[in-house]
Enzyme design. Structure first.
Site, PDB file in Angstrom:
ATOM      1  N   SER A   1      12.650  48.699  46.945  1.00  0.00           N
ATOM      2  CA  SER A   1      13.550  47.927  47.811  1.00  0.00           C
ATOM      3  C   SER A   1      14.004  46.679  47.063  1.00  0.00           C
ATOM      4  O   SER A   1      14.484  46.797  45.934  1.00  0.00           O
ATOM      5  CB  SER A   1      12.816  47.612  49.119  1.00  0.00           C
ATOM      6  OG  SER A   1      13.642  46.989  50.029  1.00  0.00           O
TER       7      SER A   1
ATOM      8  N   HIS B   1      16.296  51.201  49.012  1.00  0.00           N
ATOM      9  CA  HIS B   1      16.885  50.745  50.283  1.00  0.00           C
ATOM     10  C   HIS B   1      18.322  50.317  50.030  1.00  0.00           C
ATOM     11  O   HIS B   1      18.612  49.713  49.006  1.00  0.00           O
ATOM     12  CB  HIS B   1      16.082  49.588  50.860  1.00  0.00           C
ATOM     13  CG  HIS B   1      14.817  50.053  51.516  1.00  0.00           C
ATOM     14  ND1 HIS B   1      13.755  49.239  51.735  1.00  0.00           N
ATOM     15  CD2 HIS B   1      14.454  51.255  51.999  1.00  0.00           C
ATOM     16  CE1 HIS B   1      12.785  49.923  52.330  1.00  0.00           C
ATOM     17  NE2 HIS B   1      13.192  51.152  52.486  1.00  0.00           N
TER      18      HIS B   1
ATOM     19  N   ASP C   1       7.689  49.705  54.233  1.00  0.00           N
ATOM     20  CA  ASP C   1       8.122  51.098  54.180  1.00  0.00           C
ATOM     21  C   ASP C   1       7.456  51.767  52.979  1.00  0.00           C
ATOM     22  O   ASP C   1       7.298  51.162  51.927  1.00  0.00           O
ATOM     23  CB  ASP C   1       9.658  51.133  54.032  1.00  0.00           C
ATOM     24  CG  ASP C   1      10.229  52.516  54.267  1.00  0.00           C
ATOM     25  OD1 ASP C   1       9.529  53.362  54.855  1.00  0.00           O
ATOM     26  OD2 ASP C   1      11.383  52.747  53.865  1.00  0.00           O
TER      27      ASP C   1
END
Ligand SMILES: C[S@@+](CC[C@H](N)C(=O)[O-])C[C@H]1O[C@@H](n2cnc3c(N)ncnc32)[C@H](O)[C@@H]1O
Lengths: 206, 274
Positions: free
Chosen positions: A15, A42, A136
């Site tokens: 990310s 992401h 995540d």
């Protein structure tokens, strides 16, 4: 090409900080890297114009492509989740996309990729979690671990955003916690036998 | 047998049961997504194992509707992907405008946001009558919400932004009344819309269409089912009619591809030429 060690695919979740981290992992990998690498980054702010695919292609030897639905997964290729779609792996090793709700506030979500990949590849999967500011991927890493796959996390101390590797390290027993620059080396070690056999045919190994 | 293999077997049994009992065939759906949805259904209905739900599904139709509700992913938005609506305004409507009667099929309309978007777009193009929109889905619950045309107020902001990006001519708020935390779409938008249950897997052509929109539905289908649906659309479209699919979907590998020309690549708009 024989795969004596049984690894069949690598999945990567990243990310915040991925722009910098991903090329550093991918660049050292040789053209004949024997596994597919499937990545959820992401959503990149630049959106949907293929910028990130081009950006990575300019920086690594492996071919990087944007994942499309029902696409067969080929060894030695890097697949990147498109913006605003979840990326999943089917049992029969095809890529699948989904517009379902965000998971962990993200679409694509790393957990969605990792959990489906663990179903498809079982213990033949290597999961890597890199820099990021969310949690995540932690559930996905646990599932990879539960299925007997290999788990690698970037050492949080070396990550631009430590939260994501930290969350994964808390969620399960990670096999290798490494600074970024040691991850490609570890990947090559894990897949060495495979590289060796295929290099006999292709004759180029770095 | 490994746990995953057992779960796969359970999934097969479940899908087989609902096919034989209710005629809904999920055998050509992408399984990874289905599996996530089924897990979600288990959590919501407080079941541990997939096969535990089968007896109740066989006898309890309401429970089955809940399953369909969970299995179908109904996430949608007004003017979703505004660039697509901009292309519809610029490239499709001008060509269809002069037809004596215009028939549009919105397949997999979910809760209807895209259908109201289309109605708004036609209105702004000066098409007030002589058209009909058939909006179909296999999820009755979603269809009911679509018919009502009542949406959460919290979505109004994104709707407004999308509307503007789609080159909307006035203000999105002209098209609804807000009440408490909902927006209620204006009644006149519904005048020429029929919402109906239609299953793309098992149902067939129901009329000759000038424009078919089916976005983010086939993305959940395997190649075989996608091909069936492309044939269905090919058979339903009149020559010169348009097809618009999801921006991550592709007509290119279909047998019917040769019957179409590409009108807008990124927007996935095709025109039937033969
Ligand atoms: C993600 S929504 C797409 C909504 C809208 N078209 C969009 O793009 O925003 C997918 C819809 O397809 C419907 N669907 C799935 N399988 C179907 C089938 N076999 N026949 C008809 N509709 C189906 C689901 O119920 C769901 O409402």
């Amino acid at each position: 090409m024989s795969k004596k060690n049984g690894y069949k695919a690598v999945v990567v979740g990243v990310s915040a900080g991925g722009m910098d981290a991903l090329p550093r992992i991918l660049k050292p990998l040789p053209k004949n890297f024997p596994l597919p690498i499937i990545i959820v980054q992401h959503t990149h702010p630049s959106g949907d114009d293929g910028f990130f695919v081009r950006y990575l292609n300019q920086r690594c030897k492996l071919e990087v492509i944007e994942a499309t639905e029902n696409q067969p997964i080929e060894d030695g290729k890097v697949y990147l989740a498109p913006a605003d779609r979840h990326l999943l792996i089917e049992q029969d090793r095809l890529l699948a996309l989904s517009t379902a709700s965000k998971v962990n506030h993200s679409r694509p979500s790393i957990d969605v990729l990792f959990e489906s990949a663990a179903d498809a590849y079982d213990s033949g999967l290597i999961g890597i979690i890199l820099t990021g500011a969310t949690s995540d991927g932690a559930k996905g890493m646990k599932k990879i671990d539960d299925c007997g796959g290999i788990t690698i996390a970037q050492n949080p101390e070396t990550a631009k955003a430590p939260a994501m590797p930290k969350a994964a390290i808390e969620a399960c027993e990670i096999d290798y916690v490494l600074p970024l620059e040691n991850i490609p080396e570890e990947l090559l070690k894990l897949t060495r036998k495979v590289i060796f056999t295929s290099s006999l045919n292709q004759g180029d190994i770095s | 047998m490994k746990r995953t293999d057992i779960e796969n077997l359970e999934t097969k049994l479940l899908l087989d049961a609902i096919y034989k009992r209710y005629g809904y065939d999920f055998s050509h759906y992408a399984t990874a997504s289905l599996k996530r949805r089924i897990e979600h259904f288990l959590n919501e209905s407080n079941h541990d194992k997939i096969t535990e739900t089968i007896p109740r599904l066989l006898y309890d139709e309401v429970f089955f509707e809940e399953l369909i509700q969970t299995l179908s992913i109904t996430v949608t938005e007004m003017f979703r992907d505004p660039f697509v609506y901009r292309a519809i305004r610029g490239k499709i409507i001008p060509t269809l405008k002069d037809l004596p009667f215009l028939k549009i099929w919105h397949a997999g309309c979910a809760t209807g946001e895209e259908v109201y978007s289309m109605a708004i777009l036609l209105k702004e193009a000066g098409i007030f009558k002589n058209f009909h929109i058939y909006a179909t889905d296999f999820n009755n619950h979603a269809l009911e919400r679509a018919r009502e045309g009542i949406y959460p107020l919290k979505n109004a902001r994104i709707s407004t932004v999308n509307y503007q990006k789609s080159d909307g001519e006035t203000s999105f708020s002209d098209y609804y009344q807000s009440k408490y935390d909902s927006v209620i779409m204006n009644r006149d938008l519904k005048k020429n819309i029929t919402f109906a249950n239609h299953n793309l897997v098992t149902d067939s052509v129901f009329g000759e269409m000038n424009f078919i929109i089916c976005r983010n539905v086939m993305i959940y289908f395997d190649k075989i089912l996608q091909e069936r649906v492309f044939h269905l659309f090919n058979d339903s479209l009149s020559i010169g009619g348009f097809l618009c699919i999801g921006s991550k979907e592709s007509l290119q590998f279909s047998e019917v591809y040769d019957n179409f020309e590409e009108v807008a690549r990124k927007e996935r708009i095709y025109r039937k030429i033969r």
